[in-house]
Design a protein around this motif. Structure first.
Motif, PDB file in Angstrom:
ATOM      1  N   VAL A 145     -14.753 -32.622  49.641  1.00  6.55           N
ATOM      2  CA  VAL A 145     -14.258 -31.464  48.895  1.00  6.55           C
ATOM      3  C   VAL A 145     -14.939 -30.188  49.365  1.00  6.55           C
ATOM      4  O   VAL A 145     -16.125 -30.187  49.712  1.00  6.55           O
ATOM      5  CB  VAL A 145     -14.491 -31.673  47.384  1.00  6.55           C
ATOM      6  N   VAL A 146     -14.169 -29.086  49.381  1.00  6.99           N
ATOM      7  CA  VAL A 146     -14.732 -27.758  49.620  1.00  6.99           C
ATOM      8  C   VAL A 146     -14.300 -26.837  48.482  1.00  6.99           C
ATOM      9  O   VAL A 146     -13.234 -27.014  47.890  1.00  6.99           O
ATOM     10  CB  VAL A 146     -14.296 -27.141  50.970  1.00  6.99           C
ATOM     11  N   LEU A 147     -15.155 -25.862  48.184  1.00  6.87           N
ATOM     12  CA  LEU A 147     -14.848 -24.816  47.222  1.00  6.87           C
ATOM     13  C   LEU A 147     -15.041 -23.476  47.929  1.00  6.87           C
ATOM     14  O   LEU A 147     -16.107 -23.214  48.492  1.00  6.87           O
ATOM     15  CB  LEU A 147     -15.774 -24.901  46.006  1.00  6.87           C
ATOM     16  N   LEU A 148     -13.982 -22.656  47.923  1.00  4.79           N
ATOM     17  CA  LEU A 148     -14.031 -21.353  48.581  1.00  4.79           C
ATOM     18  C   LEU A 148     -13.775 -20.250  47.559  1.00  4.79           C
ATOM     19  O   LEU A 148     -13.102 -20.469  46.556  1.00  4.79           O
ATOM     20  CB  LEU A 148     -12.983 -21.251  49.692  1.00  4.79           C
ATOM     21  N   GLU A 149     -14.308 -19.057  47.839  1.00  2.46           N
ATOM     22  CA  GLU A 149     -14.049 -17.878  47.035  1.00  2.46           C
ATOM     23  C   GLU A 149     -13.283 -16.869  47.856  1.00  2.46           C
ATOM     24  O   GLU A 149     -13.702 -16.525  48.967  1.00  2.46           O
ATOM     25  CB  GLU A 149     -15.362 -17.231  46.581  1.00  2.46           C
ATOM     26  N   ALA A 150     -12.163 -16.386  47.309  1.00  5.59           N
ATOM     27  CA  ALA A 150     -11.369 -15.353  47.979  1.00  5.59           C
ATOM     28  C   ALA A 150     -11.868 -13.992  47.504  1.00  5.59           C
ATOM     29  O   ALA A 150     -11.451 -13.494  46.455  1.00  5.59           O
ATOM     30  CB  ALA A 150      -9.892 -15.533  47.669  1.00  5.59           C
ATOM     31  N   LEU A 151     -12.782 -13.385  48.268  1.00  2.00           N
ATOM     32  CA  LEU A 151     -13.377 -12.113  47.863  1.00  2.00           C
ATOM     33  C   LEU A 151     -12.357 -10.981  47.938  1.00  2.00           C
ATOM     34  O   LEU A 151     -12.354 -10.077  47.116  1.00  2.00           O
ATOM     35  CB  LEU A 151     -14.593 -11.798  48.727  1.00  2.00           C
ATOM     36  N   ASP A 152     -11.513 -11.025  48.960  1.00  2.00           N
ATOM     37  CA  ASP A 152     -10.437 -10.056  49.116  1.00  2.00           C
ATOM     38  C   ASP A 152      -9.467 -10.624  50.136  1.00  2.00           C
ATOM     39  O   ASP A 152      -9.553 -11.805  50.487  1.00  2.00           O
ATOM     40  CB  ASP A 152     -10.969  -8.672  49.533  1.00  2.00           C
ATOM     41  N   SER A 153      -8.543  -9.813  50.619  1.00  2.00           N
ATOM     42  CA  SER A 153      -7.490 -10.318  51.509  1.00  2.00           C
ATOM     43  C   SER A 153      -8.002 -10.653  52.908  1.00  2.00           C
ATOM     44  O   SER A 153      -7.229 -11.180  53.720  1.00  2.00           O
ATOM     45  CB  SER A 153      -6.357  -9.289  51.616  1.00  2.00           C
ATOM     46  N   GLU A 154      -9.276 -10.374  53.203  1.00  2.00           N
ATOM     47  CA  GLU A 154      -9.795 -10.647  54.546  1.00  2.00           C
ATOM     48  C   GLU A 154     -11.040 -11.519  54.552  1.00  2.00           C
ATOM     49  O   GLU A 154     -11.504 -11.912  55.618  1.00  2.00           O
ATOM     50  CB  GLU A 154     -10.110  -9.322  55.257  1.00  2.00           C
ATOM     51  N   ARG A 155     -11.593 -11.827  53.378  1.00  2.00           N
ATOM     52  CA  ARG A 155     -12.828 -12.602  53.316  1.00  2.00           C
ATOM     53  C   ARG A 155     -12.679 -13.769  52.349  1.00  2.00           C
ATOM     54  O   ARG A 155     -12.395 -13.570  51.172  1.00  2.00           O
ATOM     55  CB  ARG A 155     -14.003 -11.721  52.878  1.00  2.00           C
ATOM     56  N   VAL A 156     -12.886 -14.979  52.890  1.00  3.12           N
ATOM     57  CA  VAL A 156     -12.804 -16.210  52.098  1.00  3.12           C
ATOM     58  C   VAL A 156     -14.060 -17.020  52.420  1.00  3.12           C
ATOM     59  O   VAL A 156     -14.203 -17.534  53.535  1.00  3.12           O
ATOM     60  CB  VAL A 156     -11.531 -17.005  52.419  1.00  3.12           C
ATOM     61  N   ILE A 157     -14.961 -17.146  51.457  1.00  5.31           N
ATOM     62  CA  ILE A 157     -16.291 -17.681  51.709  1.00  5.31           C
ATOM     63  C   ILE A 157     -16.435 -19.097  51.147  1.00  5.31           C
ATOM     64  O   ILE A 157     -16.045 -19.373  50.012  1.00  5.31           O
ATOM     65  CB  ILE A 157     -17.366 -16.770  51.076  1.00  5.31           C
ATOM     66  N   PHE A 158     -17.014 -19.993  51.951  1.00  7.11           N
ATOM     67  CA  PHE A 158     -17.328 -21.338  51.477  1.00  7.11           C
ATOM     68  C   PHE A 158     -18.502 -21.259  50.504  1.00  7.11           C
ATOM     69  O   PHE A 158     -19.571 -20.748  50.831  1.00  7.11           O
ATOM     70  CB  PHE A 158     -17.720 -22.245  52.648  1.00  7.11           C
ATOM     71  N   ARG A 159     -18.311 -21.787  49.285  1.00  6.11           N
ATOM     72  CA  ARG A 159     -19.388 -21.861  48.306  1.00  6.11           C
ATOM     73  C   ARG A 159     -19.958 -23.261  48.181  1.00  6.11           C
ATOM     74  O   ARG A 159     -21.090 -23.439  47.748  1.00  6.11           O
ATOM     75  CB  ARG A 159     -18.895 -21.382  46.939  1.00  6.11           C
ATOM     76  N   LEU A 160     -19.169 -24.253  48.548  1.00  6.19           N
ATOM     77  CA  LEU A 160     -19.608 -25.645  48.477  1.00  6.19           C
ATOM     78  C   LEU A 160     -18.828 -26.435  49.519  1.00  6.19           C
ATOM     79  O   LEU A 160     -17.651 -26.144  49.760  1.00  6.19           O
ATOM     80  CB  LEU A 160     -19.353 -26.198  47.074  1.00  6.19           C
ATOM     81  N   ALA A 161     -19.479 -27.420  50.118  1.00  9.82           N
ATOM     82  CA  ALA A 161     -18.792 -28.292  51.075  1.00  9.82           C
ATOM     83  C   ALA A 161     -19.403 -29.680  51.019  1.00  9.82           C
ATOM     84  O   ALA A 161     -20.635 -29.831  51.056  1.00  9.82           O
ATOM     85  CB  ALA A 161     -18.880 -27.736  52.491  1.00  9.82           C
ATOM     86  N   GLY A 162     -18.552 -30.689  50.919  1.00 12.40           N
ATOM     87  CA  GLY A 162     -19.020 -32.072  50.889  1.00 12.40           C
ATOM     88  C   GLY A 162     -19.635 -32.488  52.215  1.00 12.40           C
ATOM     89  O   GLY A 162     -19.315 -31.951  53.282  1.00 12.40           O
ATOM     90  N   GLY A 163     -20.507 -33.484  52.143  1.00 16.45           N
ATOM     91  CA  GLY A 163     -21.236 -33.913  53.329  1.00 16.45           C
ATOM     92  C   GLY A 163     -20.355 -34.441  54.443  1.00 16.45           C
ATOM     93  O   GLY A 163     -20.630 -34.221  55.622  1.00 16.45           O
ATOM     94  N   GLU A 164     -19.272 -35.131  54.102  1.00 13.89           N
ATOM     95  CA  GLU A 164     -18.413 -35.684  55.154  1.00 13.89           C
ATOM     96  C   GLU A 164     -17.725 -34.568  55.941  1.00 13.89           C
ATOM     97  O   GLU A 164     -17.528 -34.696  57.152  1.00 13.89           O
ATOM     98  CB  GLU A 164     -17.373 -36.625  54.554  1.00 13.89           C
ATOM     99  N   ILE A 165     -17.354 -33.488  55.270  1.00 10.46           N
ATOM    100  CA  ILE A 165     -16.705 -32.383  55.974  1.00 10.46           C
ATOM    101  C   ILE A 165     -17.694 -31.710  56.913  1.00 10.46           C
ATOM    102  O   ILE A 165     -17.364 -31.368  58.060  1.00 10.46           O
ATOM    103  CB  ILE A 165     -16.115 -31.374  54.967  1.00 10.46           C
TER     104      ILE A 165
END
Length: 202
Positions: free
Chosen positions: A67-87
């Motif tokens: 699983v990954v969790l991303l934050e869409a800060l705006d229309s040009e920036r999407v930041i990973f906040r969490l990522a599972g170990g397998e990914i």
């Protein structure tokens, strides 16, 4: 990239839902993607989107390493906040804090940003399929399924939770993913807010 469009209730009600075609190969929703969408749909109850506080992680405990969790800060920036170990093993790098958009090749970044922003600004679920080459030369399809999550804090950026299917520890080297750009597919899934307009395939 090939696009397709489905309704959530249709996808979840069909045991072998075909979601997109990649190089004349019909791709079904994976078991992991189905489990994720079923859980997400229960979290939101009768609302358009669930909040972080609504998430019952026990419903997707088996999926958490992918699983990954991303934050869409705006229309040009999407930041990973969490990522599972397998990914992270799959890509060979730490994802937390990295920008999803700038991880693409320079000519791919505008399209990556546009498609991600459309998923969160006119909320819908999405399934992205890639055909990749393993180190032994074999080819297979991997699948990423994601849907938006509202933050608990007022004014905080909308988030996107996603799960990956059919990963292996490939040892490609840091950040590389040898996929065929002509063998990808993206399925937008209507969750009740309509479907985003997408331009022609680049």
């Amino acid at each position: 990239m090939m696009y397709s469009f489905e309704r959530l209730q249709d996808v979840l009600s069909q045991p072998a839902a075909e979601i997109v075609t990649v190089r004349d190969e019909a791709v079904q929703l994976s078991d992991d993607s189905r489990q994720f969408l079923t859980a997400w749909n229960r979290w939101r109850s009768d609302r358009l989107l669930p909040r972080r506080a609504d998430m019952d992680i026990t419903m997707i405990a088996r999926l958490m390493p992918r699983v990954v969790l991303l934050e869409a800060l705006d229309s040009e920036r999407v930041i990973f906040r969490l990522a599972g170990g397998e990914i992270e093993q799959y890509l060979g790098l730490r994802l937390q804090g990295r920008d999803y958009v700038t991880m693409g090749e320079p000519d791919q970044r505008p399209r990556r940003a546009e498609l991600m922003w459309r998923i969160v600004s006119q909320p819908c679920a999405a399934v992205n399929v890639y055909r990749v080459a393993d180190p032994d030369g074999s080819r297979r399809l991997i699948q990423f399924c994601g849907a938006p999550i509202l933050p608990d804090e007022a004014g905080a950026p909308i988030q996107l939770l996603a799960v990956a299917s059919n990963l292996r520890r490939l040892g490609w080297g840091e950040g590389s993913m040898p996929y065929d750009p002509n063998a990808t597919g993206l399925c937008f899934i209507d969750i009740g807010a309509g479907l985003p307009a997408v331009g022609p395939t680049p």
